[in-house]
Design an enzyme around this catalytic site. Structure first.
Site, mmCIF file in Angstrom:
data_model
loop_
_atom_site.group_PDB
_atom_site.id
_atom_site.type_symbol
_atom_site.label_atom_id
_atom_site.label_comp_id
_atom_site.label_asym_id
_atom_site.label_seq_id
_atom_site.Cartn_x
_atom_site.Cartn_y
_atom_site.Cartn_z
ATOM 1 N N GLY A 162 33.809 -10.347 8.657
ATOM 2 C CA GLY A 162 34.492 -11.653 8.635
ATOM 3 C C GLY A 162 35.815 -11.556 9.374
ATOM 4 N N GLY B 24 23.575 -8.471 10.518
ATOM 5 C CA GLY B 24 22.948 -7.535 11.451
ATOM 6 C C GLY B 24 23.739 -6.269 11.661
ATOM 7 N N GLY C 299 36.174 -4.249 8.057
ATOM 8 C CA GLY C 299 36.257 -3.987 6.623
ATOM 9 C C GLY C 299 35.317 -2.860 6.219
ATOM 10 N N ILE D 296 40.922 -9.981 4.607
ATOM 11 C CA ILE D 296 41.865 -10.804 3.848
ATOM 12 C C ILE D 296 41.798 -10.421 2.373
ATOM 13 C CG2 ILE D 296 41.774 -12.751 5.458
ATOM 14 C CD1 ILE D 296 40.170 -14.257 3.217
ATOM 15 N N ASP D 297 40.660 -9.845 1.948
ATOM 16 C CA ASP D 297 40.470 -9.530 0.523
ATOM 17 C C ASP D 297 41.329 -8.356 0.032
ATOM 18 O OD1 ASP D 297 38.619 -11.505 0.612
ATOM 19 O OD2 ASP D 297 36.894 -10.288 0.051
ATOM 20 N N ARG E 196 45.644 -33.627 -15.009
ATOM 21 C CA ARG E 196 44.347 -32.997 -14.745
ATOM 22 C C ARG E 196 44.427 -31.475 -14.768
ATOM 23 N NH1 ARG E 196 42.829 -36.714 -9.572
ATOM 24 N NH2 ARG E 196 41.637 -38.281 -10.699
ATOM 25 N N MET F 258 38.909 -16.863 -1.885
ATOM 26 C CA MET F 258 38.022 -15.736 -1.561
ATOM 27 C C MET F 258 38.443 -14.521 -2.363
ATOM 28 S SD MET F 258 36.889 -15.955 2.385
ATOM 29 C CE MET F 258 35.676 -17.176 2.896
ATOM 30 N N GLU G 278 36.259 -16.032 -5.903
ATOM 31 C CA GLU G 278 34.831 -16.363 -5.746
ATOM 32 C C GLU G 278 33.918 -15.362 -6.459
ATOM 33 O OE1 GLU G 278 33.657 -15.976 -1.596
ATOM 34 O OE2 GLU G 278 34.670 -14.044 -1.469
ATOM 35 N N ARG H 126 40.918 -17.698 6.000
ATOM 36 C CA ARG H 126 40.714 -16.773 7.120
ATOM 37 C C ARG H 126 41.263 -17.334 8.426
ATOM 38 N NH1 ARG H 126 34.899 -14.531 5.912
ATOM 39 N NH2 ARG H 126 34.380 -15.393 7.949
HETATM 40 O O1 F6P Z 1 35.210 -10.228 3.322
HETATM 41 C C1 F6P Z 1 36.007 -11.333 3.381
HETATM 42 C C2 F6P Z 1 35.321 -12.536 2.871
HETATM 43 O O2 F6P Z 1 36.289 -13.468 3.104
HETATM 44 C C3 F6P Z 1 34.833 -12.530 1.418
HETATM 45 O O3 F6P Z 1 35.823 -12.798 0.491
HETATM 46 C C4 F6P Z 1 33.780 -13.586 1.463
HETATM 47 O O4 F6P Z 1 32.850 -13.418 0.416
HETATM 48 C C5 F6P Z 1 33.159 -13.374 2.769
HETATM 49 O O5 F6P Z 1 34.179 -12.910 3.625
HETATM 50 C C6 F6P Z 1 32.505 -14.618 3.312
HETATM 51 O O6 F6P Z 1 32.058 -14.406 4.599
HETATM 52 P P1 F6P Z 1 31.163 -15.411 5.460
HETATM 53 O O7 F6P Z 1 31.163 -16.746 4.821
HETATM 54 O O8 F6P Z 1 31.802 -15.399 6.798
HETATM 55 O O9 F6P Z 1 29.811 -14.811 5.482
#
Ligand code: F6P
Length: 368
Positions: free
Chosen positions: A15, A84, A124, A148-149, A184, A191, A244, A295
């Site tokens: 990513g 891939g 990563g 970013i994680d 609310r 992410m 997430e 991102r």
């Molecule tokens: O690895 C970074 C990340 O942002 C994760 O937090 C997320 O699950 C993933 O990439 C999502 O990647 P994509 O939607 O590009 O497949």
């Protein structure tokens, strides 16, 4: 004596993360500074594996001109992919079934054909595992940690994280006024697949009331209790930040899709938390999914500096003959660590770290 380095390749995999272009620029300029040539591989390793789909053959010569004015740009001029992996490349068999095939040997041959003496792989955990496999097969590789994680081991931080956290915190800030105006509960999904670094930092900086992270399976009843306590003090709104990859006790992470050659796509946990909180508290709830917004955009100054330092350090590592390593931030220095240690484990949030303690002392609930 091993062959002198005259020509290097660089790629970006997985990513994207803000700061990738800054690394590319630093690598290219630092390589040119040593009199080396530099080529970029398109879309991870696809430029080598499926060159025919690219008008330029999947490889771009990188010059001073090609990296001009890109330090502040999000994305990557080389392109990237998180599907891939060459170690498990989806291939359609004669029987019509998809299989995963190891094509790393082919990459090694292609790099030789292109007269590439060394490779700088920016990515990563997945990309660095590929880099390590190439190193095992004799390629002179240096890895640069990106995500970013912030879940990569052996480096205090990865570039891209600061940009993601800064934006997420700003979003949490903005949600306060609308949450308060409408009484609310706002649930913000960020992410953070295996690690809750973004959720923790954005939640603490943005003064969330609850933060749910993958490291702590939550009890939704505890989060509802926190919201009721606030209401009893006259605070009729709440902000809940959810990574997430967070999940409640005894329940699997929320997966929306799984395809051959791809990692599971996560999503939906924000909606689930919001629906459950509405039911338990009787309050109106809304969900905001920040997702890929985290991102995008221009890297923060901190990320630019880190990315530029990493790119230069990766070229220095090659010049120093340090192969099979990853550049890592160990303040105040950038050092080289073996790729094999960097990919051995995930860097999750230590539950006793001082940021966690601070959050708890500020009254933030983790649903435990
Ligand atoms: O690895 C970074 C990340 O942002 C994760 O937090 C997320 O699950 C993933 O990439 C999502 O990647 P994509 O939607 O590009 O497949």
């Amino acid at each position: 004596m091993s062959k002198l380095i005259r020509r290097i390749a660089i790629n970006t995999g997985g990513g994207d993360a803000p700061g990738l272009n800054a690394v590319v620029r630093a690598v290219v300029l630092s390589a040119l500074h040593r009199g080396w040539e530099c080529v970029g591989i398109r879309d991870g390793y696809n430029g080598l594996l499926v060159p025919d789909v690219y008008p330029d053959g999947g490889i771009m010569e990188l010059t001073r001109e090609s990296v001009r004015g890109i330090t502040h740009l999000g994305g990557t001029v080389l392109g990237t992919t998180n599907r891939g992996s060459p170690l498990a490349y989806p291939t359609l068999g004669a029987d019509g079934q998809w299989r995963e095939e190891d094509r790393s040997g082919e990459l090694v041959s292609k790099l030789k054909e292109l007269d590439v003496d060394a490779l700088i792989a920016i990515g990563g955990d997945g990309s660095l595992a590929i880099a390590n496999a190439l190193f095992q097969q004799g390629v002179r590789v240096v890895g640069v940690p990106k995500t970013i994680d912030n879940d990569l081991a052996e480096t205090v931080v990865t570039f891209g994280f600061d940009t993601a956290v800064s934006f997420a915190a700003e979003c949490v800030d903005r949600l306060h006024s609308t949450a308060e105006a409408h009484d609310r509960v706002m649930v913000v999904e960020v992410m953070g697949r295996y690690a809750g670094w973004i959720g923790l930092h954005a939640g603490v900086a943005g003064t969330a009331d609850a933060i749910l992270i993958p490291e702590i399976p939550y009890d939704i009843g505890k989060v509802a209790e926190k919201i009721r306590q606030r209401a009893a003090r006259g605070r009729d709104f709440a902000i809940v930040v959810v990574a997430e990859g967070a999940h409640s006790i005894g329940v699997q992470r929320s997966v929306v899709a799984k395809e051959v050659g791809q990692q599971e796509r996560l999503g939906g946990i924000g909606q689930r938390v919001a629906a459950e909180l509405a039911e338990l508290t009787g309050k109106e709830t809304r969900t905001v999914v920040l997702g890929h917004l985290l991102r995008g955009g221009s890297p923060t100054t901190r990320d630019r500096i880190l990315a530029l330092r990493f790119g230069s350090a990766a070229v220095r590592a090659l010049a120093d003959g340090c192969f099979g390593c990853m550049v890592a931030l160990d303040p105040p220095i950038v050092r080289y660590v073996p790729l094999s240690s960097a990919i051995k484990r995930m860097k999750t949030v230590p539950l006793d770290c001082d940021t966690m303690q601070t959050a708890r002392e500020l009254g933030i609930s983790f649903g435990d």
